[in-house]
Design a protein around this motif. Structure first.
Motif, PDB file in Angstrom:
ATOM      1  N   LYS A   1       0.813  -1.217   0.000  1.00  0.00           N
ATOM      2  CA  LYS A   1       0.000   0.000   0.000  1.00  0.00           C
ATOM      3  C   LYS A   1       0.848   1.270   0.000  1.00  0.00           C
ATOM      4  O   LYS A   1       0.445   2.288  -0.564  1.00  0.00           O
ATOM      5  CB  LYS A   1      -0.949  -0.005   1.201  1.00  0.00           C
ATOM      6  CG  LYS A   1      -2.042  -1.062   1.120  1.00  0.00           C
ATOM      7  CD  LYS A   1      -2.968  -0.987   2.324  1.00  0.00           C
ATOM      8  CE  LYS A   1      -4.073  -2.034   2.232  1.00  0.00           C
ATOM      9  NZ  LYS A   1      -4.971  -1.987   3.421  1.00  0.00           N
TER      10      LYS A   1
ATOM     11  N   ILE B   1       1.690   2.187  -3.473  1.00  0.00           N
ATOM     12  CA  ILE B   1       0.514   2.752  -4.143  1.00  0.00           C
ATOM     13  C   ILE B   1       0.309   4.203  -3.711  1.00  0.00           C
ATOM     14  O   ILE B   1      -0.027   5.069  -4.535  1.00  0.00           O
ATOM     15  CB  ILE B   1      -0.745   1.921  -3.832  1.00  0.00           C
ATOM     16  CG1 ILE B   1      -0.640   0.528  -4.466  1.00  0.00           C
ATOM     17  CG2 ILE B   1      -2.003   2.634  -4.324  1.00  0.00           C
ATOM     18  CD1 ILE B   1      -0.644   0.539  -5.980  1.00  0.00           C
TER      19      ILE B   1
ATOM     20  N   GLU C   1      -0.025   7.460  -5.980  1.00  0.00           N
ATOM     21  CA  GLU C   1      -1.172   8.366  -5.881  1.00  0.00           C
ATOM     22  C   GLU C   1      -0.711   9.816  -5.788  1.00  0.00           C
ATOM     23  O   GLU C   1      -1.346  10.717  -6.355  1.00  0.00           O
ATOM     24  CB  GLU C   1      -2.024   7.989  -4.665  1.00  0.00           C
ATOM     25  CG  GLU C   1      -2.800   6.694  -4.853  1.00  0.00           C
ATOM     26  CD  GLU C   1      -3.502   6.223  -3.592  1.00  0.00           C
ATOM     27  OE1 GLU C   1      -4.378   5.352  -3.685  1.00  0.00           O
ATOM     28  OE2 GLU C   1      -3.155   6.722  -2.494  1.00  0.00           O
TER      29      GLU C   1
ATOM     30  N   ASP D   1      -3.034   2.430  -9.469  1.00  0.00           N
ATOM     31  CA  ASP D   1      -3.260   1.018  -9.152  1.00  0.00           C
ATOM     32  C   ASP D   1      -2.812   0.068 -10.261  1.00  0.00           C
ATOM     33  O   ASP D   1      -2.752  -1.144 -10.043  1.00  0.00           O
ATOM     34  CB  ASP D   1      -4.744   0.774  -8.868  1.00  0.00           C
ATOM     35  CG  ASP D   1      -5.228   1.554  -7.659  1.00  0.00           C
ATOM     36  OD1 ASP D   1      -4.495   1.590  -6.659  1.00  0.00           O
ATOM     37  OD2 ASP D   1      -6.328   2.135  -7.713  1.00  0.00           O
TER      38      ASP D   1
END
Length: 229
Positions: free
Chosen positions: A168, A171, A175, A194
């Motif tokens: 995460k 990611i 982002e 993603d």
């Protein structure tokens, strides 16, 4: 009986697919081999190694990576390369380890044309009091993956990877890149945080192979379990 050109093309695709199928994968159940490979759990402690910027003027020279300590990856490469059914001494190592977080093609074809610079991407990766926000990313290892394909030049290629899971933090970095990209006027349809299959390349035969060659280095490529301890 005459065979049409379209049928011949279809037969060629099927043949390539059969050649590319990993030897130790049960295609019916898609379960990877039961024998586990062990790796030192310290490989997950990427905060202990420095962030390395990658920039240049040539095509494919700008990208962002999570640096990984190679000394914990090398024993797995050596094991794979000396195993008859896997590498059989034919694999090439880069003698370094990383997880590519922003691909060279993403930078060259999407981010840079919108005005995003490699300096800005590196700045996002080195935020925080210790200047190593990206290197502090947490992740786990899913498996050892293998992709095989006969490339357009007719050469059989093989590449082995450590496939990541629970990433995460990586990611989140992507982002932040997406926000910067859109802020600069980039088309949001062109970049997805993603759309990402993080892995650590172990080695390859002849050259590494990529999605452009028709392979995907995700959980789909698993063929051996791996245990970090």
């Amino acid at each position: 009986m005459r065979v049409t050109a379209s049928l011949l093309a279809a037969m060629a695709v099927v043949a390539s697919t059969v050649l590319a199928a990993p030897e130790n994968v049960d295609n019916k159940s898609n379960k990877h081999h039961s024998k586990s490979i062990v790796i030192n759990k310290k490989v997950l402690q990427t905060s202990k190694v420095p962030f390395i910027p990658h920039s240049g003027t040539a095509l494919f020279s700008n990208w962002v990576g999570l640096n990984v300590d190679f000394k914990y990856v090398k024993p797995v490469f050596d094991l794979a390369n000396t195993t008859l059914a896997i590498g059989n001494g034919t694999l090439i190592s880069r003698n370094e380890s990383h997880v590519t977080v922003i691909l060279p093609t993403e930078y060259d074809q999407i981010l840079h044309p919108a005005g995003v610079t490699i300096e800005e991407l590196n700045a996002l990766a080195t935020r925080g009091p210790q200047k190593n926000s990206l290197q502090r990313s947490r992740f786990e290892l899913e498996c050892v993956g293998r992709v095989q394909v006969v490339t357009k030049d007719g050469v059989f290629q093989q590449s082995l990877q450590l496939i990541l899971k629970n990433y995460k933090d990586l990611i989140r970095y992507r982002e932040e890149v997406f926000k910067l990209f859109v802020k600069k006027g980039g088309n949001p349809a062109l970049f997805s945080a993603d759309n990402f299959t993080p892995h650590i390349t172990l080695g390859f035969k002849h050259r590494d192979i990529f999605v452009e060659d028709g392979v995907f280095k995700g959980k789909n490529a698993c063929f051996r379990k791996i245990v970090a301890k």
